[in-house]
Design an enzyme around this catalytic site. Structure first.
Site, short mmCIF file in Angstrom:
data_model
loop_
_atom_site.label_atom_id
_atom_site.label_comp_id
_atom_site.label_asym_id
_atom_site.label_seq_id
_atom_site.Cartn_x
_atom_site.Cartn_y
_atom_site.Cartn_z
CG ASP A 13 -1.80 1.20 1.32
OD1 ASP A 13 -2.38 1.58 0.28
OD2 ASP A 13 -1.92 1.82 2.40
CB SER A 14 0.14 4.78 -0.64
OG SER A 14 -1.08 4.78 0.09
N GLY A 46 -2.86 9.04 -3.69
CA GLY A 46 -4.21 9.38 -4.17
C GLY A 46 -4.33 10.58 -5.09
CB CYS A 76 -2.67 0.93 -2.62
SG CYS A 76 -2.84 2.65 -3.02
CG ASN A 77 -9.20 0.81 -3.30
OD1 ASN A 77 -10.16 0.36 -3.89
ND2 ASN A 77 -8.88 0.44 -2.08
CD GLU A 155 -2.86 8.14 7.04
OE1 GLU A 155 -1.99 9.00 7.20
OE2 GLU A 155 -2.75 7.21 6.22
CB CYS A 187 -10.14 4.63 -0.30
SG CYS A 187 -8.72 5.38 0.51
CG HIS A 189 -7.11 5.45 4.92
ND1 HIS A 189 -6.28 4.98 3.92
CD2 HIS A 189 -6.31 6.06 5.82
CE1 HIS A 189 -5.03 5.31 4.20
NE2 HIS A 189 -5.02 5.97 5.35
N1 DGL Z 1 -4.04 3.74 -0.01
C1 DGL Z 1 -4.69 4.75 -0.81
C2 DGL Z 1 -5.85 4.10 -1.57
O1 DGL Z 1 -6.39 3.08 -1.18
C3 DGL Z 1 -5.19 5.89 0.05
C4 DGL Z 1 -4.08 6.75 0.64
C5 DGL Z 1 -3.27 7.47 -0.41
O2 DGL Z 1 -3.78 8.41 -1.07
O3 DGL Z 1 -2.14 7.08 -0.64
O4 DGL Z 1 -6.24 4.62 -2.59
#
Ligand code: DGL
Length: 269
Positions: A13-14, A46, A76-77, A155, A187, A189
């Site tokens: 993930d990011s 994102g 990560c989406n 967060e 996403c 989160h």
């Molecule tokens: N992990 C990112 C997603 O699922 C969300 C956080 C980001 O913008 O990096 O898209």
């Protein structure tokens, strides 16, 4: 030599949000070891471009391959939307993006084929959910909406705050009127905000892409005869991050109750 089925699943993930996927994987697949990479030095993804996300994702998969993973789950989406096809072409092991699982789960649940998706700006702008949905069901219709304030709210641990409720209402009230019966939380989160979202949209079925991807991971591991049977003892979760681990460790508690090992790792660029 480690048997193929006893190798870990690689998840990336990011940043820290992908731990929602790790949590669902742990619930569904208690015998699987996991190596997680959170790109905390370069988060957020994102609002970044396709080429940048493709490059970052490629570097992370190369890192996870060195950890001898048997499969990759893109938690990560944004990375799933922008880089999954590129990664599948470039690498040979099974790679599962979270959007594929979310779309399939939404199609199982929808009654009227009118599906909503919420995500980051880059996810929504990519049109990836729409393309995949229409490939799987040509009569489906997708309504998408980016909700850029949700990630910082989560967060900062503001899950039950009044301000969060107001922002959720502001972003999502249109879904009470536009006929959508199923909404994909597109996403990492957003599953953390599920209760607040459900309160604002009481008649809409919410698809938690984290649990959808865990279900699909189980299916792929069985199909490819890669599922671990737990004969190696307790499950191990190792996390690597690209920046100092302090913030990741603190924020991890919002997403994941277990204690996890976190180390800093350098990616080869
Ligand atoms: N992990 C990112 C997603 O699922 C969300 C956080 C980001 O913008 O990096 O898209």
């Amino acid at each position: 030599m480690i048997l193929e089925k006893n190798k870990p699943i690689g998840v990336f993930d990011s940043g820290v949000g992908g731990l929602t996927v790790v949590k669902s994987l742990c619930e569904k697949l208690p015998y699987e070891n996991i190596v997680y990479f959170g790109d905390t030095a370069r988060v957020p993804y994102g609002n970044k471009s396709r080429n940048t996300i493709k490059r970052f994702s490629e570097e992370i998969v190369a890192f996870l391959l060195k950890k001898k993973v048997k499969m990759i789950v893109i938690a990560c989406n944004t990375a799933s939307s922008l880089a999954v096809d590129h990664l599948k072409k470039k690498f040979k092991l099974p790679i599962l993006g979270v959007i594929e699982a979310g779309v399939e789960e939404a199609l199982i649940n929808t009654g009227n084929k009118k599906i909503g998706v919420i995500g980051t700006n880059s996810t929504v702008k990519s049109g990836a959910y729409e393309r995949l949905l229409l490939r799987k069901e040509s009569k489906a219709c997708l309504v998408s909406r980016s909700c850029p304030l949700f990630v910082p709210l989560v967060e900062n641990g503001m899950i039950r705050d009044r301000i969060t409720q107001l922002i959720v209402e502001r972003y999502l009230r249109e879904f009470n009127k536009n006929g959508v019966d199923t909404l994909i939380l597109g996403c990492t989160h957003y599953p953390v905000l599920k209760k607040v979202i459900q309160k604002v949209l009481p008649n809409v079925t919410l698809i938690d892409s984290a649990s959808a991807v865990a279900k699909k991971t189980e299916f792929i591991l069985k199909e490819k005869k890669l599922a671990s049977n737990g004969d190696r003892g307790f499950r191990v979760i190792n996390c690597f991050v690209s920046d100092a681990p302090g913030d990741f460790k603190r924020n991890a508690r919002i997403f994941f109750a277990e204690d996890i090992n976190v180390s800093k790792a350098m990616l080869e660029q």
